[in-house]
Design an enzyme around this catalytic site. Sequence first.
Site, mmCIF file in Angstrom:
data_model
loop_
_atom_site.group_PDB
_atom_site.id
_atom_site.type_symbol
_atom_site.label_atom_id
_atom_site.label_comp_id
_atom_site.label_asym_id
_atom_site.label_seq_id
_atom_site.Cartn_x
_atom_site.Cartn_y
_atom_site.Cartn_z
ATOM 1 N N GLU A 120 0.277 -1.241 -6.871
ATOM 2 C CA GLU A 120 -0.444 -0.077 -7.330
ATOM 3 C C GLU A 120 0.552 1.066 -7.506
ATOM 4 O O GLU A 120 0.672 1.658 -8.560
ATOM 5 C CB GLU A 120 -1.433 0.216 -6.205
ATOM 6 C CG GLU A 120 -2.503 1.178 -6.417
ATOM 7 C CD GLU A 120 -3.373 1.229 -5.165
ATOM 8 O OE1 GLU A 120 -4.377 0.506 -5.108
ATOM 9 O OE2 GLU A 120 -3.060 1.987 -4.225
ATOM 10 N N GLY B 143 0.817 -1.215 0.000
ATOM 11 C CA GLY B 143 0.000 0.000 0.000
ATOM 12 C C GLY B 143 0.845 1.257 0.000
ATOM 13 O O GLY B 143 2.081 1.214 0.021
ATOM 14 N N VAL B 144 0.159 2.383 0.010
ATOM 15 C CA VAL B 144 0.817 3.687 -0.026
ATOM 16 C C VAL B 144 1.171 4.109 1.393
ATOM 17 O O VAL B 144 0.495 3.749 2.338
ATOM 18 C CB VAL B 144 -0.142 4.726 -0.655
ATOM 19 C CG1 VAL B 144 0.549 6.063 -0.819
ATOM 20 C CG2 VAL B 144 -0.668 4.237 -1.990
ATOM 21 N N GLY B 145 2.233 4.879 1.543
ATOM 22 C CA GLY B 145 2.501 5.507 2.822
ATOM 23 C C GLY B 145 3.786 5.041 3.463
ATOM 24 O O GLY B 145 4.516 4.211 2.917
ATOM 25 N N SER B 146 4.034 5.595 4.626
ATOM 26 C CA SER B 146 5.338 5.426 5.261
ATOM 27 C C SER B 146 5.563 4.011 5.778
ATOM 28 O O SER B 146 6.655 3.460 5.625
ATOM 29 C CB SER B 146 5.483 6.433 6.400
ATOM 30 O OG SER B 146 5.470 7.745 5.870
ATOM 31 N N VAL B 147 4.547 3.406 6.394
ATOM 32 C CA VAL B 147 4.740 2.056 6.929
ATOM 33 C C VAL B 147 5.013 1.088 5.780
ATOM 34 O O VAL B 147 5.959 0.295 5.820
ATOM 35 C CB VAL B 147 3.508 1.596 7.744
ATOM 36 C CG1 VAL B 147 3.596 0.103 8.051
ATOM 37 C CG2 VAL B 147 3.395 2.394 9.034
ATOM 38 N N ASN C 283 -8.841 9.097 3.964
ATOM 39 C CA ASN C 283 -8.524 9.180 2.532
ATOM 40 C C ASN C 283 -9.555 8.428 1.682
ATOM 41 O O ASN C 283 -10.279 9.031 0.904
ATOM 42 C CB ASN C 283 -7.134 8.595 2.255
ATOM 43 C CG ASN C 283 -6.040 9.329 3.014
ATOM 44 O OD1 ASN C 283 -6.163 10.520 3.285
ATOM 45 N ND2 ASN C 283 -4.999 8.627 3.371
ATOM 46 N N GLY D 21 -6.882 0.903 -3.184
ATOM 47 C CA GLY D 21 -6.818 -0.422 -3.799
ATOM 48 C C GLY D 21 -6.760 -1.551 -2.797
ATOM 49 O O GLY D 21 -6.630 -2.706 -3.183
#
Lengths: 502, 502
Positions: B291, B266-270, B381, B385
């Site tokens: 994605e 997924g998106v993001g820092s983690v 948000n 996906g």
Amino acid sequence: MIDIRDRVRCKELHAKIVSAEEAAAIIKPGMNIGTSGFTPAGYPKAVPLALAERMKNEPFKINLWTGASVGGELDGALAQADGIHKRMPYQTNDAIRKALNSGKIEYFDLHLSHVAQMTRYGFLGGKVDVAIIEACAITEEGHIVPTTSLGNSASFVQSADIVIVEVNTSQPLELEGMHDVYVPLDPPNRGPIPIVKADDRIGTPYIEAGPGKITYIVACDLPDVTRPLAAIDDDAKAMSAHLTDFLNNEIKNGRMPKKLLPLQSGVGSVANAVMAGMVESPYSGLQCFTEVIQDGMFDLIDAGKLDFASGTSLTPSPDGLKRMYANLKEYRKKIVLRPQEISNSPELARRLGVIAMNTAIEVDIFAHVNSTHIMGTKMMNGIGGSGDFARNGYLTIFFTNSVAKNGDISSIVPMCSHIDHTEHDIDVIITERGVADVRGLSPRERARVIIDKCAHPDYKPMLLDYLERAEKTTGFAHTPHLLDEALSWHTRFIKTGTMKVK
Amino acid sequence: MIDIRDRVRCKELHAKIVSAEEAAAIIKPGMNIGTSGFTPAGYPKAVPLALAERMKNEPFKINLWTGASVGGELDGALAQADGIHKRMPYQTNDAIRKALNSGKIEYFDLHLSHVAQMTRYGFLGGKVDVAIIEACAITEEGHIVPTTSLGNSASFVQSADIVIVEVNTSQPLELEGMHDVYVPLDPPNRGPIPIVKADDRIGTPYIEAGPGKITYIVACDLPDVTRPLAAIDDDAKAMSAHLTDFLNNEIKNGRMPKKLLPLQSGVGSVANAVMAGMVESPYSGLQCFTEVIQDGMFDLIDAGKLDFASGTSLTPSPDGLKRMYANLKEYRKKIVLRPQEISNSPELARRLGVIAMNTAIEVDIFAHVNSTHIMGTKMMNGIGGSGDFARNGYLTIFFTNSVAKNGDISSIVPMCSHIDHTEHDIDVIITERGVADVRGLSPRERARVIIDKCAHPDYKPMLLDYLERAEKTTGFAHTPHLLDEALSWHTRFIKTGTMKVK
């Protein structure tokens, strides 16, 4: 003893014909037993009954994996013998339901298309140890001809070290040829499932086994114990009429072909009524790409409206079963039974563009759906195939009566007490009151449409009041809720016997 | 004015080059505007800014459909001009978030793989009226070469009557060749998506358009405004280490190939930290089928561990962007960008068997996941996906820190305040505390594992107390809950600022 030698066409296998008791004796405590059966259709009967008898004298437990729900000779007998440790993926049996809601059976329900691959991956606590499969016949080459359902049988046979085949003489030989057996390879070797139309055939008419794969063969003449369907009532008729109106409008607006797209319809009386209602509809040349083939679909075939039905199970009512057996040669041309990882395949549901029609226990004002839990805690049956189709269909519809328990339960609630299908998966909700088309709506827009079109008049003002206070309190947040009140309709029902405020 | 004529290789189209203001003038109130852009990458900038300017003088609203989140020049500018009526399917912009949580924008989030087909089906309130697409270049034949994302651009161009192309000179021409554009036919004419490996190519390196399809061409030199990633902290490192341990054990037990299966993250820092952590792992020959391609994946390519990455968007941090541009020719061999209905296709996620790794806001003890809503009401948000992959992956993992807000929020709660992913879709939960492997477990078994392995010590006794009282009160129902207390942790936080009992 019933003579099944003419049905066991592979002569070499005659030596493996044993009694149910002898076959059941091979099962050891803690084994994973994978059986045929999907709805009360095509499940083994003689060996489970013998196993349950054995458990009475020699208490032990096994894990039971099936296609979906099965009959009392399997689920009921083993539950009564206190012989099940874990059970998956779907059930409708009273004894099982009681046991799993009182901490006596560890149950988990899965998307039905996921089951076979999860067992092959070894994700559910080891592989299938023993497969018990009901058959019409065994071919000259030693392959297994299934009966009224296919479920996970082919995958279970592939994985199991021990394979017990129950040849059931109550199942007509004309079922042979109705199946299309295809087990996908697992990643990283899986390819596309090469089906592009509901009536495509891609596999074999039998489950590949061979004489070396089969451990025992047992004779059985107990018929499938099918369940009668509820009479089609006025509410079901109203929902069916709403559906036709809605689909007509979709066709008129160019959002749906005139012949519709392949229909998927869940199990049970409402689903059956909706399909039966299509007999009166203007549609013809219909196709089904579904899980369970029920009476309503035979009505549609007889009316010349349904060209083809693809499923994994034939589950008519007792009356429907007689009718089906009487005309099996004709129906066989228009029906194919597939493994449930194919009948319910997300890949295929999306490619073919099914109209996914399933039943909800409750729906909330923001279009989340509870398909499984009574008052958030007690499991009714399981999610079944609803998630396979609802997430991937061209158009996803959920049906529910606006109220239950003589009006004391509203099926439209502020917040579902359990969520199986999220707002992201629902296009349309239909109750006997009307049709809520929530496509392209924000949660707050959805709430007003659902309350207006689907809720019972007794509950409309209460729902609207909840929504308006939640909007005000949260400053019109995206999904306005009053968290300390969201589940209060359920707690009120538990305490007072009604969701109404007295 | 920037000269883009050398990038518009189809000479015939030079006559259609206009100013952003001229192009924006074609947009009418109430139109559905479909743009390129997925994460702050590859979104149009000049025309939206001109449109926002126009709206200041002449107030009106449009509906904005994108790939996913986009940059401030689009979402921010139009929201500040109060110019958006409906917005879908995903966003990360402060102005949009504020507006949709105060009743000012009607927002609905969708599974990202569903968006293009839903717009083609006409299910979301008409078709795309105007497509605004950022391009590197236009080919000799008048086809559109996209930039740093593909999203829904190809489908939007196909459907729209008016197509505006923003040729962005800040986007390097070396992006050409990185895209693989394939738009499936719709049911009943859809076929299998013919991808069987992450690096298969099935389409064209451009979006098919032709001179007749393009209405206007606008020059732009504003770069993508990418967002910096948070530094990789100890918690993220711990989660990454837990993941490696878990996967090693899967390999050891024969449930996972040594090279793993294609990774989705997924998106993001983690998510980025987890991918970066793989640099230290024993794995090589990795593939991504995901994605968004973030910095962590460039680290893996540089370390020689990642053979190929398939995505729909390149979203490095500002530093990562510089590094990517500097080595684009090399990276281009190992990266393909696809339309999001292909990058996120459930058909492909299941066929390839992705390891689906996404981030949760909160997880409940029975393994339901909230990905979207803060305290059940405020949209953060969107689902993005995560549902495309989580439902269909070979193995589905959700990550979350065990606590948030300095420990005042437990990310493990009795009941999620909003549910985006149900218990049926989750295999593994990882916090900095440990790994809860819930495959094949009943809800009550899951609860104990999640509390034991994932919850923060401050909340463990409270969670266990809730579970035990719920079991007793419901007589060990399948999913034991105390409905009048299930959401009390959230209401306590709202009232007192902490989920802890003072």
